[in-house]
Design an enzyme around this catalytic site. Structure first.
Site, PDB file in Angstrom:
ATOM      1  CB  VAL A  66      42.471  39.262  44.682  1.00 24.70           C
ATOM      2  CG1 VAL A  66      43.232  38.062  45.215  1.00 24.70           C
ATOM      3  CG2 VAL A  66      41.422  38.835  43.698  1.00 24.70           C
ATOM      4  CG  ASP A  67      37.623  41.580  43.450  1.00 27.71           C
ATOM      5  OD1 ASP A  67      38.561  41.131  42.767  1.00 27.71           O
ATOM      6  OD2 ASP A  67      36.445  41.179  43.344  1.00 27.71           O
TER       7      ASP A  67
END
Ligand code: ATP
Ligand code: MG
Length: 690
Positions: free
Chosen positions: A559-560
């Protein structure tokens, strides 16, 4: 409520009804759409499989969710327990709001995983079965160990470790290449209740020192050197430097047990520290080849392993004995449809979790025959893997997308000149596998005959979490499909609210499973904040995913790394897969960069197929491919030619470094010492404006 996502999958059997019409697709015809087709296991395969249909899966899955204690106790009972676990099969708190995170499985049960891997299989009459086929770096250099011989070797080392004072609970650091001595050392530790910490023998002395300082081992086990491809790596020199560094940090190592790897370096040429260093071959053979077991509690630690460090400082993941044993054995059996006649090869190094769970413990617990390969998959040429497959009649082949893509780049003839007839199941792990790489793997390597188990899991999870069960249901190239038994994945939004049906969001897990990690070594607080605080009530994986209308799960990357272009959230995996589907693109990595209008723009690093020159037309054609497959909003703003990509030593693309190169923050590259080849960074910088 618990069964909500099970119900969303009950559409599967009805879809399966349409299957015959889609049979042409199995034959590898070019397909217009990346996602919207299914690949169906053959009837012959399904009939012989452990799980043969969606309905059969659903029935087992339902039970695993409704009655986890009963479900897992049945599998646990297939192992030897000196004393059975107590009344409570498991206890858990995954909700940070209710107090400290705590997971226990089979507490009070007394067992030993080494006993179950070796002694138990021998007692069952499989002592003469090959446990390990070892294949050296050079073709033609090989060795074998039966289960009986493996036990003898493990016992000798275990006796030595005991003799030099290693006790239950002590840490032992193992820094070895893929020699048979690596799984032997792991099993010897397990036999006496010591906690092994394997460090991948490609790490630098600084990385090794960091880990030594963190876990304070009684002893370091290594070898003098190794030959990998055409390179010699002097491991003992790296260990010497690491120990010196540790000593400067008040961490002494008393013993360095060194295996003489004669094919790489002779004893006489090895640097030596008198009093501290001992040659393996001088001492180990003198010990008895039987060794009493240290019986341990299911919740006693088995090993400590650092994550690959794709996203930053590695985390010291701690796994315990009982639940891990049951979970790795069960996942191995079902996800690969393992049968006693199989020959199994996982190309991962034991320095990674994959080598722990699926080279060593999972397969040996099942009494499997395992290949341990010392060399490099493209040495002496890119056909080596298939040569090994033919030589040992490998039937299950498990590898990483990075290897699939790199072999794809070399051309098909390296594959087709080998028979590969023995193969029946393929597997993938480590990163999302791009649909085009999936198809190449399926059509070419597996002759459109072998289902692919694309297993999504993590060091933290101990074993497979989302994975196909070959034979059970149709596959979609690039999707890890459905959860394994007992696993309840949920997709949540930014606020931590579960999202239903077709959606995209953060991948979390509800409730514990036997193979879950119990803490980060020496830092339970970091464990709680890293994994359980972002979305209270859930384990947060750090990965994003999409769930399609049929309930299939598609991993989109970390998700980063998600890129937000004019409000569209785009996973790195989606754009990369579109690029890789271009016939001249071998590999791609995309990152987000600041963009005045769109918020973020897409910046793509592209590696071309061997021999293809860079050109502006090709650039345009690559961008066109993404526009067509995903949409105009996902079209890369920049294509940066990349002769190579920065990867971790486990072969994963390190996007954090690419982000810095893309935004020209070259003084903020951070630690690049954990890269497999730090040289690619310079190369990329020099090509930035070409
Ligand atoms: P660190 O946590 O230190 O950054 P890491 O996450 O790379 O390192 P691992 O535990 O080895 O360390 O890798 C797990 C990660 O690999 C997953 O979180 C996921 O991002 C990726 N991954 C593994 N298997 C798959 C798969 N089949 N499909 C998609 N992604 C996968
Ligand atoms: Mg991770």
């Amino acid at each position: 409520d618990k069964l909500r996502h099970v119900d969303s999958m009950t559409t599967l059997p009805s879809r399966a009804g349409k299957i015959p019409k889609l049979n042409a697709l199995i034959l590898g015809e070019a397909l217009a759409s990346e996602e919207d087709h299914l690949i169906i296991p053959s009837q012959d395969f399904s009939e012989q499989a452990h799980v043969s249909s969606p309905a059969e899966y659903l029935e087992m899955y339902r039970r695993s969710i409704e009655d986890p204690a009963g479900f897992w106790s049945d599998f646990a009972s297939q192992f030897y327990w000196k004393e059975k676990w107590g009344q409570t099969v498991y206890s858990e708190n995954l909700d940070i709001r209710k107090g400290s995170i705590n997971i226990e499985w089979f507490k009070g049960g007394i067992t030993n995983i080494c006993y179950n891997c070796l002694d138990a299989n021998i007692a069952a009459g499989h002592g003469e079965k090959i446990a390990i086929y070892w294949e050296g770096n050079e073709p033609g250099v090989d060795a074998t160990l039966t289960y009986k011989q493996l036990l003898q070797r493990v016992c000798q080392l275990a006796n030595y470790l005991r003799d030099v004072g290693v006790k239950k609970g002590d840490a032992v650091l193992i820094y070895l290449p893929m020699l048979m001595e690596l799984p032997i050392a792991m099993l010897a530790c397990a036999r006496i209740g010591a906690v092994h910490s394997v460090v991948f023998a490609g790490f630098s002395s600084e990385s090794l020192a960091q880990r030594i300082i963190d876990c304070k081992p009684k002893i370091v086990i290594t070898c003098n050197a190794v030959q990998r491809g055409s390179k010699t790596i002097y491991l003992k020199d790296i260990v010497d430097a690491a120990i010196a560094e540790s000593v400067r940090n008040e961490t002494a190592v008393d013993i360095c047990l060194t295996y003489e790897n004669v094919s790489a370096l002779k004893k006489e040429s090895t640097k030596w520290v008198e009093g501290r260093d001992t040659w393996w071959q001088d001492v180990i053979p003198k010990y008895s080849d039987t060794c009493d077991l240290e019986w341990v509690d299911a919740e006693d630690p088995l090993f400590l392993l650092y994550t690959s460090g794709s996203t930053g400082k590695p985390k010291g993941v701690l796994h315990t004995t009982g639940g891990y044993m049951v979970y790795t054995a069960t996942t191995f059996k079902f996800a690969f449809d393992y049968k006693p006649s199989d020959v199994y090869w996982c190309t991962a190094d034991c320095g990674w979790i994959t080598g722990h769970s699926y080279v060593t413990y999972g397969p040996l617990l099942n009494g499997a025959t395992v290949i341990v390969f010392e060399g490099a998959p493209n040495y002496p040429d890119p056909g080596r893997c298939w040569e090994i497959v033919d030589k040992y009649k490998v039937s299950i082949f498990y590898t990483a997308p990075t290897l699939v893509r790199s072999l794809m780049r070399e051309g098909n003839e390296h594959v087709t000149r080998y028979s590969r007839k023995s193969l029946r199941v393929l597997g993938s792990v480590g990163e999302p596998i791009n649909p085009s790489a999936w198809r190449w793997f399926f059509n070419l390597v597996g002759d459109s005959r072998c289902p692919i188990s694309d297993t999504w899991w993590q060091t933290e999870t101990g074993g497979f979490m989302i994975t196909p069960l070959p034979g059970a249901w149709p596959q979609k190239p690039g999707s890890a499909t459905f959860p394994f038994f007992g696993i309840q994945p949920v997709v949540v939004d930014e606020k931590g609210k579960e999202i239903e049906g077709e959606c995209s969001g953060y991948l979390c897990v509800k409730s514990s499973w036997p193979g879950a990690f119990r803490t980060l070594y020496g830092d339970h607080e970091r464990y709680e904040t890293t994994y359980f605080s972002a979305f209270p009530g859930y384990y947060f994986s750090g990965d994003g995913c999409n769930r399609d209308k049929d309930g299939y799960i598609w991993l989109t990357g970390r998700v980063d790394d998600v890129i937000n272009v004019s409000g569209h959230r785009i996973g790195t995996a989606e754009v990369e897969s579109a690029l890789v589907s271009h016939p001249q693109c071998a590999e791609a990595a995309v990152v987000g960069v600041e963009h005045e209008v769109k918020g973020q723009g897409i910046y793509a690093f592209v590696t071309l197929v061997e021999g293809v020159p860079y050109s502006d037309d090709l650039r345009k054609s690559l961008i066109m491919t993404v526009r067509k497959q995903i949409g105009a909003f996902a079209a890369p703003d920049k294509i940066h030619w990349a002769p190579g990509l920065p990867k971790t030593r486990s072969g994963k693309i390190m996007r954090r470094i690419l982000r810095k190169i893309a935004s020209k923050q070259l003084d903020e590259l951070g630690d690049i010492s954990t890269l497999a080849d730090p040289g690619v960074v310079e190369e990329l910088i020099s090509l930035a404006d070409s």
